[in-house]
Design an enzyme around this catalytic site. Structure first.
Site, PDB file in Angstrom:
ATOM      1  N   LYS A  13      26.549  -6.742  38.269  1.00  0.00           N
ATOM      2  CA  LYS A  13      27.828  -6.868  38.861  1.00  0.00           C
ATOM      3  C   LYS A  13      27.992  -7.570  40.369  1.00  0.00           C
ATOM      4  CE  LYS A  13      28.370  -2.339  39.529  1.00  0.00           C
ATOM      5  NZ  LYS A  13      27.384  -1.732  38.700  1.00  0.00           N
ATOM      6  N   ARG A  88      34.286   5.123  41.077  1.00  0.00           N
ATOM      7  CA  ARG A  88      33.342   5.718  40.409  1.00  0.00           C
ATOM      8  C   ARG A  88      33.763   7.101  39.899  1.00  0.00           C
ATOM      9  NH1 ARG A  88      29.228   2.182  42.610  1.00  0.00           N
ATOM     10  NH2 ARG A  88      27.594   3.121  42.722  1.00  0.00           N
ATOM     11  N   ARG A 122      14.597  -6.350  41.767  1.00  0.00           N
ATOM     12  CA  ARG A 122      15.794  -6.838  42.625  1.00  0.00           C
ATOM     13  C   ARG A 122      15.187  -6.555  44.230  1.00  0.00           C
ATOM     14  NH1 ARG A 122      21.748  -4.850  42.021  1.00  0.00           N
ATOM     15  NH2 ARG A 122      21.085  -2.802  43.002  1.00  0.00           N
ATOM     16  N   ARG A 155      15.669  -2.237  48.111  1.00  0.00           N
ATOM     17  CA  ARG A 155      16.580  -0.870  48.376  1.00  0.00           C
ATOM     18  C   ARG A 155      15.932   0.092  48.135  1.00  0.00           C
ATOM     19  NH1 ARG A 155      22.348  -2.539  45.921  1.00  0.00           N
ATOM     20  NH2 ARG A 155      22.197  -0.237  45.438  1.00  0.00           N
ATOM     21  N   ARG A 166      20.587   7.279  39.439  1.00  0.00           N
ATOM     22  CA  ARG A 166      21.852   6.294  39.301  1.00  0.00           C
ATOM     23  C   ARG A 166      22.185   6.124  37.810  1.00  0.00           C
ATOM     24  NH1 ARG A 166      20.255   1.296  42.503  1.00  0.00           N
ATOM     25  NH2 ARG A 166      22.310   0.872  42.482  1.00  0.00           N
TER      26      ARG A 166
END
Ligand code: AMP
Length: 217
Positions: A13, A88, A122, A155, A166
């Protein structure tokens, strides 16, 4: 040009929204980026949200709504924006309904194995938030951001235990949101069934679909 980009964490995204935003000259607005920045700067907001963000839990609606409303009232959002990571919850979606309606929801459809592979590899720039992947979207120099020279880090919530939380939160929330928007805002579905499709290919696919629907030129 008011778009929402929807998709599980790790669907790409942020990357696609940034690139699409640059092409359309509208900002990508990511509440996640705003929260991370506030945590980094250790502001009052940062102190309020750190406990949620670092565990992969949603920040309370009231806080998310306030920060989003403040951001979309800035002059650079006048011609539109791409929302990444917002809404969300139904309460957040309802708050967004107070402003003009959205033009489309870009929905990324991504299998779970692709997500795990992407997120665990990532890396994010500590300074400017740019996103890399140690396997599929490497920086020119390991650990260093191509754009600003900042340090790349993993992260806290991209670590496996938090990824699972998540995804669980995402699954639980998304179904309701999709139902909420069905019939109200058109969906633009984009399939991403492989890990190593260049981001530009996906962005072009999104652009073509938006053009077909006469939502952009
Ligand atoms: P993201 O970068 O979009 O994956 O967001 C990272 C984290 O920020 C999430 O796991 C939540 O803790 C928080 N967050 C971001 N956007 C929202 C939102 N719209 N509502 C509540 N929490 C959010």
């Amino acid at each position: 040009m008011r778009f929402i980009i929807f998709g599980p964490p790790g669907a790409g995204k942020g990357t696609y929204a940034s690139r699409l935003g640059s092409k359309l000259k509208i900002p990508k607005i990511s509440t996640g980026d705003m929260f991370r920045e506030a945590i980094k700067q250790d502001t009052d907001l940062g102190k309020r949200v750190a406990q949620f963000v670092n565990k992969g839990e949603l920040v309370p609606d009231k806080v998310a709504i306030e920060i989003l409303e403040e951001r979309i009232s800035k002059p650079d959002s006048e011609n539109g924006f791409i929302l990444d990571g917002y809404p969300r919850t139904i309460a957040e979606a309802k708050a967004l309904d107070q402003s003009p309606t959205m033009d489309a929801i870009i929905r990324l459809i991504v299998p779970e194995w692709v997500i795990i592979e992407r997120l665990s590899n990532r890396r994010t720039c500590r300074n400017c938030g740019a996103i890399y992947n140690v396997k599929y979207l490497k920086p020119k120099k390991e650990g260093v951001c191509d754009r600003c020279g900042g340090e790349l880090y993993q992260r806290e919530d991209d670590k496996p235990k938090v990824i699972r939380e998540r995804l669980r939160v995402y699954e639980a929330q998304t179904r309701a949101l999709i139902d909420y928007y069905k019939g109200k805002v058109p969906f633009v579905d984009i399939e991403c069934r492989s890990v190593d499709v260049p981001p530009e290919t996906i962005v072009k696919k999104i652009q073509r679909k938006l053009q077909k629907m006469s939502l952009i030129k």
